[in-house]
Design an enzyme around this catalytic site. Structure first.
Site, PDB file in Angstrom:
ATOM      1  N   CYS A   9      55.767  -8.345  15.237  1.00  0.00           N
ATOM      2  CA  CYS A   9      54.567  -8.032  16.023  1.00  0.00           C
ATOM      3  C   CYS A   9      54.140  -6.590  15.783  1.00  0.00           C
ATOM      4  O   CYS A   9      54.861  -5.803  15.177  1.00  0.00           O
ATOM      5  CB  CYS A   9      54.844  -8.205  17.524  1.00  0.00           C
ATOM      6  SG  CYS A   9      55.508  -9.814  18.005  1.00  0.00           S
TER       7      CYS A   9
ATOM      8  N   CYS B 190      51.486  -5.777  21.188  1.00  0.00           N
ATOM      9  CA  CYS B 190      51.591  -7.219  21.443  1.00  0.00           C
ATOM     10  C   CYS B 190      51.850  -7.488  22.927  1.00  0.00           C
ATOM     11  O   CYS B 190      52.730  -6.855  23.535  1.00  0.00           O
ATOM     12  CB  CYS B 190      52.709  -7.829  20.608  1.00  0.00           C
ATOM     13  SG  CYS B 190      52.848  -9.630  20.825  1.00  0.00           S
TER      14      CYS B 190
ATOM     15  N   CYS C  19      53.321 -12.820  14.331  1.00  0.00           N
ATOM     16  CA  CYS C  19      53.091 -13.326  15.682  1.00  0.00           C
ATOM     17  C   CYS C  19      51.677 -13.899  15.786  1.00  0.00           C
ATOM     18  O   CYS C  19      50.715 -13.300  15.301  1.00  0.00           O
ATOM     19  CB  CYS C  19      53.277 -12.192  16.685  1.00  0.00           C
ATOM     20  SG  CYS C  19      52.857 -12.617  18.381  1.00  0.00           S
TER      21      CYS C  19
ATOM     22  N   CYS D 123      49.487 -11.481  18.667  1.00  0.00           N
ATOM     23  CA  CYS D 123      48.921 -10.159  18.341  1.00  0.00           C
ATOM     24  C   CYS D 123      48.382 -10.067  16.920  1.00  0.00           C
ATOM     25  O   CYS D 123      47.746  -9.074  16.571  1.00  0.00           O
ATOM     26  CB  CYS D 123      49.969  -9.076  18.572  1.00  0.00           C
ATOM     27  SG  CYS D 123      51.387  -9.116  17.431  1.00  0.00           S
TER      28      CYS D 123
END
Length: 363
Positions: free
Chosen positions: A45, A49, A76, A79
């Site tokens: 991430c 995030c 991810c 994000c």
């Protein structure tokens, strides 16, 4: 590489403590510059995030999306860290702006000129530059000009020649900046402090011995130590060409105020200073003086509060370069994990200062 460029380099050489602080704080200002992977999920991430924070031992850090994916982590879906590459574009733009400022013959190109050269709006450039560097383009140009003057003086140039080479159109413009950036007149700086008159005194205090020194403009040194010889030696090493003399009577008022402060009898210190500092150091030191008596903050918190969360190590160096103990309260800055960190006058003294302030605040 000059001190101005070092501000940008700090953003590229972030240690794991700073990375974790950014992740824990969901610091969007570092998106695109650092990434973290979670070992238990195999996902990586960006710092901002919104997902639940992993435990510290589960987090691993990367400098790019490519590094994270080569290590086997998946991006991810919340994000979208691949999108964070925009941050790299912003950093490139700011670096180009810095180079244009440094190459300018006038020393201070306008926002309109910079925006036109870079193909961006003035508003976008001003906002992005301030967010990454911590200074506006104009402030950066002023700091760069002073640094150019210093460099030319150190290379043996004359004050007049260095003044024009650095882009100052007149001596009055240079002297306007001398008080803030040099801590003495340009001519005195060129002579390594020669011509400056410094008076000092050394006395006992709760933390051992304390040296208080001042020019006609204000305090230039407040140092803590164990012996008079040690403290006097450090002062003469710092100002090798100044005229230095001991005068307890002349400094009596300063000493009285500082000793009252150390004893917990006076919480605020508002004393005139005559200290040399870079633009970044001055920003840090000004903020330190605003930290309430009896409270502490982490290096990361200070960096974030001055608008430059990636410059934790630069903040630590600014604290370490402070030459006026207590008056600029660098002892109120500790590590993010609660440990004391460093203190140029000894950790025992730092611990004692923090404890004294806490006790006095609640008594």
């Amino acid at each position: 590489m000059g001190q101005d460029q070092a501000l940008l380099d700090e953003l590229r050489t972030i240690d794991d403590e700073t990375r974790w602080l950014a992740v824990a704080a969901r610091d969007a200002s570092l998106d695109g510059m650092i990434f973290y992977g979670v070992r238990s999920t195999g996902i990586y991430c960006k710092p901002s995030c919104p997902s639940r924070r992993p435990r510290r031992e589960q987090a691993v850090f990367f400098d790019s999306q490519g590094d994270a994916e080569l290590a086997g982590f998946r991006p991810c879906r919340r994000c979208r860290p691949r999108v964070a590459a925009e941050r790299d574009t912003h950093l490139d733009m700011v670096e180009q702006a810095c180079r244009l400022i440094e190459a300018s013959e006038t020393g201070s190109p306008s926002l309109a000129e910079l925006g036109a050269e870079l193909g961006v709006s003035q508003y976008h450039l001003q906002r992005t530059f301030k967010k990454i560097v911590g200074l506006t383009p104009r402030q950066y140009a002023l700091a760069h000009r002073v640094n150019q003057f210093k460099a030319r003086i150190k290379d043996g140039g004359t004050v007049t020649g260095a003044m024009y080479d650095a882009g100052y159109g007149s001596s009055s413009r240079l002297y306007e900046k001398a008080d803030a950036e040099l801590g003495m007149t340009p001519a005195s700086y060129a002579r390594g402090g020669d011509g400056a008159r410094i008076t000092y005194t050394i006395t006992e205090c709760e933390l051992g011995r304390i040296l208080v020194a001042a020019t006609e403009r204000g305090l230039c040194a407040v140092r803590l130590g164990d012996s008079e010889e040690e403290l006097e030696g450090m002062l003469r090493e710092e100002f090798p060409k100044a005229e230095i003399g001991k005068d307890p009577e002349a400094l009596g008022q300063y000493v009285e105020v500082i000793l009252r402060h150390l004893a917990g009898q006076q919480t605020r210190l508002e004393l005139p200073l005559d200290v040399r500092a870079t633009a970044f150091q001055r920003r840090v030191w000004s903020y330190l003086q605003a930290i309430p008596y009896g409270e502490v903050q982490s290096y990361g918190e200070v960096a974030a509060r001055i608008g430059q969360p990636g410059a934790v190590r630069a903040v630590a160096r600014a604290c370490a370069s402070n030459t006026v103990a207590v008056v600029i309260p660098c002892h109120r800055v500790i590590r993010g994990n609660g440990e004391l960190g460093g203190y140029r006058w000894g950790l025992k003294r730092k611990h004692a200062l923090i404890n004294r302030e806490r006790i006095s605040k609640h008594s």
